[in-house]
Design an enzyme around this catalytic site. Structure first.
Site, mmCIF file in Angstrom:
data_model
loop_
_atom_site.group_PDB
_atom_site.id
_atom_site.type_symbol
_atom_site.label_atom_id
_atom_site.label_comp_id
_atom_site.label_asym_id
_atom_site.label_seq_id
_atom_site.Cartn_x
_atom_site.Cartn_y
_atom_site.Cartn_z
ATOM 1 N N ASP A 37 0.969 -1.068 -0.040
ATOM 2 C CA ASP A 37 -0.041 0.192 -0.079
ATOM 3 C C ASP A 37 0.756 1.251 0.083
ATOM 4 O O ASP A 37 2.011 1.205 0.329
ATOM 5 C CB ASP A 37 -1.014 -0.125 1.244
ATOM 6 C CG ASP A 37 -2.159 -0.903 1.106
ATOM 7 O OD1 ASP A 37 -2.443 -1.234 -0.172
ATOM 8 O OD2 ASP A 37 -2.769 -1.034 2.105
ATOM 9 N N LYS A 58 -3.120 3.950 -3.078
ATOM 10 C CA LYS A 58 -3.770 5.064 -3.666
ATOM 11 C C LYS A 58 -2.829 6.170 -3.402
ATOM 12 O O LYS A 58 -2.193 6.309 -2.504
ATOM 13 C CB LYS A 58 -5.097 5.196 -3.145
ATOM 14 C CG LYS A 58 -5.308 5.448 -1.993
ATOM 15 C CD LYS A 58 -6.711 5.567 -1.612
ATOM 16 C CE LYS A 58 -7.008 5.764 0.075
ATOM 17 N NZ LYS A 58 -8.309 6.052 0.413
ATOM 18 N N MET A 171 -8.550 8.896 9.550
ATOM 19 C CA MET A 171 -9.022 9.282 8.316
ATOM 20 C C MET A 171 -10.044 10.211 8.691
ATOM 21 O O MET A 171 -11.076 10.338 8.019
ATOM 22 C CB MET A 171 -9.551 8.045 7.719
ATOM 23 C CG MET A 171 -8.353 7.058 7.284
ATOM 24 S SD MET A 171 -9.081 5.450 6.698
ATOM 25 C CE MET A 171 -9.768 4.794 7.891
#
Length: 261
Positions: A37, A58, A171
């Site tokens: 990741d 991402k 997040m």
């Protein structure tokens, strides 16, 4: 060398390459393919020099691969190459979708294993000397995702704001205004807040304040994701660990010096 098809979902820790477990290192050494990741420290890939390294994370909010595509890659490479390691930031079972990947791999007949990682929700505050619990100050803590699969703020934030517990939100930077509104609604305007960006890495930055001024602190310091939000009285209990760590490192270097003894 080909191994039997297998998936190992491995936690890479919060960013500091020294915060990976020995078990994770040994698993990486045995990997044929590593799917990693965006938030993992690239230095960790050095533990798997024999493996193919494939980025599936991402960047800038754009997914390099969808979750379904990652699942398919796991099965494809396991069948073609053998042992696939899915290297994920923090702990793979804490907002990491590790259990979904395990379930999918098992449904396709793959053997699976999980190696827990040091979660950022604990390690990042600790790195700045913030104790998530402390006698007579905080008896418990919540760890909450700031953004649910519906792209909304978790309803658990409202519940947590009514407690006396420390609240750690991952997040959540894009929802900071909503978080402030909720805590303000419950009369928590003066509750201390710490925000740590890129925690435990060389790019770590942080800002401290309280509910009523933390948005200004974030603006002034230009803090952004990835970051952890810590809310609670324990934020004011933080101690400076840098001097202590510096002394420990220097002492270790002295002991290991060829000129000692």
């Amino acid at each position: 060398m080909y191994n039997e098809p297998k998936l190992s979902v491995v936690g890479a820790g919060p960013g500091d390459p020294e915060l990976i477990t020995m078990k994770a290192v040994n698993i990486l050494k045995a990997a044929n393919v590593v799917l990693y990741d965006a938030l993992i420290n690239r230095e960790l890939l050095d533990y798997a020099p024999q493996a193919e390294h494939i980025f599936v994370g991402k960047r800038n909010g754009s997914h390099h691969y969808s979750q379904d595509e990652i699942n398919d890659l796991i099965v494809k490479y396991a069948r073609e190459r053998g042992h696939v390691v899915r290297l994920k930031g923090g702990d793979p079972f804490i907002f990491g979708r590790g259990s979904e990947e395990i379930d999918y791999a098992r449904s396709k007949g793959l053997d699976t294993a999980v190696v827990s990682g040091v979660t950022s929700s604990i390690a990042v505050p600790a790195n700045l000397g913030i104790p998530l619990t402390k006698r007579r100050i905080s008896e418990s803590f919540w760890v909450i995702t700031g953004t649910t699969t519906q792209r909304k703020l978790s309803e658990d934030v409202r519940l947590a704001a009514q407690s006396t517990a420390t609240v750690v939100i991952l997040m959540g930077m894009g929802k900071l205004n909503e978080i402030v509104d909720i805590f303000t609604h419950f009369g928590k305007e003066n509750t201390p807040v710490g925000i740590i960006q890129n925690g435990t890495t060389v790019n770590e930055r942080s800002g401290f304040g309280n509910i009523k001024n933390i948005e200004k602190v974030v603006s002034d310091k230009k803090l952004s994701s990835p970051a952890i939000i810590v809310i609670g009285e324990v934020v004011n209990e933080r101690t400076s660990l840098k001097a202590v760590l510096k002394n420990v490192i220097e002492e270790k270097q002295y002991i290991n010096s060829p000129f000692v003894g």
